[in-house]
Design a protein around this motif. Structure first.
Motif, PDB file in Angstrom:
ATOM      1  N   PHE A  92       0.724  -1.231  -0.031  1.00 33.01           N
ATOM      2  CA  PHE A  92       0.005  -0.191  -0.033  1.00 33.01           C
ATOM      3  C   PHE A  92       0.931   0.999   0.043  1.00 33.01           C
ATOM      4  CE2 PHE A  92      -2.371   3.271   2.292  1.00 33.01           C
ATOM      5  CZ  PHE A  92      -3.361   3.714   1.777  1.00 33.01           C
ATOM      6  N   LEU A  93       1.809   1.261   1.019  1.00 28.52           N
ATOM      7  CA  LEU A  93       2.840   2.438   0.717  1.00 28.52           C
ATOM      8  C   LEU A  93       3.408   2.440  -0.303  1.00 28.52           C
ATOM      9  CD1 LEU A  93       4.053   2.213   4.617  1.00 28.52           C
ATOM     10  CD2 LEU A  93       2.227   3.764   3.396  1.00 28.52           C
ATOM     11  N   GLU A  94       3.847   1.451  -1.100  1.00 27.69           N
ATOM     12  CA  GLU A  94       4.461   1.521  -2.272  1.00 27.69           C
ATOM     13  C   GLU A  94       3.750   2.236  -3.174  1.00 27.69           C
ATOM     14  OE1 GLU A  94       6.580  -1.220  -5.665  1.00 27.69           O
ATOM     15  OE2 GLU A  94       6.532  -1.927  -3.596  1.00 27.69           O
ATOM     16  N   CYS A  95       2.335   1.692  -3.554  1.00 28.89           N
ATOM     17  CA  CYS A  95       1.342   2.432  -4.205  1.00 28.89           C
ATOM     18  C   CYS A  95       1.571   3.872  -3.906  1.00 28.89           C
ATOM     19  CB  CYS A  95       0.122   1.794  -4.224  1.00 28.89           C
ATOM     20  SG  CYS A  95      -0.038  -0.003  -4.823  1.00 28.89           S
ATOM     21  N   ILE A  96       1.218   4.210  -2.840  1.00 28.61           N
ATOM     22  CA  ILE A  96       1.240   5.699  -2.412  1.00 28.61           C
ATOM     23  C   ILE A  96       2.598   6.375  -3.166  1.00 28.61           C
ATOM     24  CG2 ILE A  96       1.112   7.420  -0.684  1.00 28.61           C
ATOM     25  CD1 ILE A  96      -0.831   5.631   0.554  1.00 28.61           C
ATOM     26  N   ARG A  97       3.729   5.936  -2.596  1.00 28.90           N
ATOM     27  CA  ARG A  97       4.699   6.334  -3.078  1.00 28.90           C
ATOM     28  C   ARG A  97       5.135   6.704  -4.806  1.00 28.90           C
ATOM     29  NH1 ARG A  97      10.021   4.669  -5.026  1.00 28.90           N
ATOM     30  NH2 ARG A  97       9.314   2.554  -5.173  1.00 28.90           N
ATOM     31  N   TYR A  98       4.578   5.590  -5.423  1.00 29.77           N
ATOM     32  CA  TYR A  98       4.440   5.758  -6.888  1.00 29.77           C
ATOM     33  C   TYR A  98       3.455   6.825  -7.466  1.00 29.77           C
ATOM     34  CZ  TYR A  98       7.245   1.794  -8.031  1.00 29.77           C
ATOM     35  OH  TYR A  98       8.318   0.871  -8.227  1.00 29.77           O
ATOM     36  N   CYS A  99       2.514   7.143  -6.647  1.00 28.26           N
ATOM     37  CA  CYS A  99       1.682   8.136  -6.925  1.00 28.26           C
ATOM     38  C   CYS A  99       2.172   9.613  -6.932  1.00 28.26           C
ATOM     39  CB  CYS A  99       0.241   8.145  -5.950  1.00 28.26           C
ATOM     40  SG  CYS A  99      -0.873   6.831  -6.202  1.00 28.26           S
ATOM     41  N   PHE A 100       3.240   9.659  -6.037  1.00 29.97           N
ATOM     42  CA  PHE A 100       3.736  11.080  -5.854  1.00 29.97           C
ATOM     43  C   PHE A 100       5.178  11.256  -6.554  1.00 29.97           C
ATOM     44  CE2 PHE A 100       1.140  10.842  -1.991  1.00 29.97           C
ATOM     45  CZ  PHE A 100       0.736  12.096  -2.154  1.00 29.97           C
ATOM     46  N   ILE A 101       5.680  10.012  -7.275  1.00 31.88           N
ATOM     47  CA  ILE A 101       6.766  10.061  -8.385  1.00 31.88           C
ATOM     48  C   ILE A 101       6.213  10.561  -9.623  1.00 31.88           C
ATOM     49  CG2 ILE A 101       8.941   9.143  -9.430  1.00 31.88           C
ATOM     50  CD1 ILE A 101       8.794   7.508  -6.603  1.00 31.88           C
ATOM     51  N   PRO A 102       6.717  11.486 -10.334  1.00 31.89           N
ATOM     52  CA  PRO A 102       6.472  11.609 -11.852  1.00 31.89           C
ATOM     53  C   PRO A 102       6.665  10.466 -12.619  1.00 31.89           C
ATOM     54  CG  PRO A 102       7.460  13.586 -10.778  1.00 31.89           C
ATOM     55  CD  PRO A 102       7.742  12.477  -9.790  1.00 31.89           C
ATOM     56  N   ASN A 103       5.861  10.115 -13.519  1.00 31.47           N
ATOM     57  CA  ASN A 103       5.972   8.936 -14.245  1.00 31.47           C
ATOM     58  C   ASN A 103       7.362   8.877 -14.959  1.00 31.47           C
ATOM     59  OD1 ASN A 103       3.675   7.963 -13.769  1.00 31.47           O
ATOM     60  ND2 ASN A 103       2.636   8.811 -15.414  1.00 31.47           N
ATOM     61  N   TRP A 104       7.665  10.184 -15.580  1.00 32.04           N
ATOM     62  CA  TRP A 104       9.055  10.206 -16.366  1.00 32.04           C
ATOM     63  C   TRP A 104      10.310   9.829 -15.533  1.00 32.04           C
ATOM     64  CZ3 TRP A 104      13.028  13.692 -15.096  1.00 32.04           C
ATOM     65  CH2 TRP A 104      12.688  14.692 -14.273  1.00 32.04           C
ATOM     66  N   ILE A 105      10.287  10.217 -14.413  1.00 30.97           N
ATOM     67  CA  ILE A 105      11.396   9.688 -13.284  1.00 30.97           C
ATOM     68  C   ILE A 105      11.142   8.264 -13.051  1.00 30.97           C
ATOM     69  CG2 ILE A 105      12.227   9.640 -10.782  1.00 30.97           C
ATOM     70  CD1 ILE A 105      11.524  12.639 -10.625  1.00 30.97           C
TER      71      ILE A 105
END
Length: 87
Positions: free
Chosen positions: A31-44
């Motif tokens: 769950f926390l990994e999914c939230i982390r990915y939500c805040f990382i821009p896709n290009w990164i």
């Protein structure tokens, strides 16, 4: 009145949110990994080689949130329809 009903529905549905959480995520780390990915821009994520993990995680989190909101919305709509029929 309306906010009170919506707030009550949010509280009453906590067991349903827990059930959905168990179906969408494997544990708190997932769950926390999914939230982390939500805040990382896709290009990164693309540069880091995690683009598809990013997309899948954002999709899972988005669907989880959509289901939680849709449940409350449909219940509120049902209550409102029944209330209008009675009154």
């Amino acid at each position: 009145m309306q906010l009170t009903i919506i707030f009550a529905l949010i509280i009453i549905n906590i067991p349903i949110y827990k059930y959905l959480y168990d179906k969408f995520f494997f544990g708190i780390e997932d769950f926390l990994e999914c939230i982390r990915y939500c805040f990382i821009p896709n290009w990164i994520s693309f540069i880091g080689g995690e683009y598809w993990d990013d997309i899948a995680s954002q999709m899972r989190f988005g669907m989880f949130m959509f289901c939680c909101v849709a449940i409350v919305g449909l219940e509120y709509l049902g209550i409102k329809i029944i209330w209008n029929i009675i009154m």
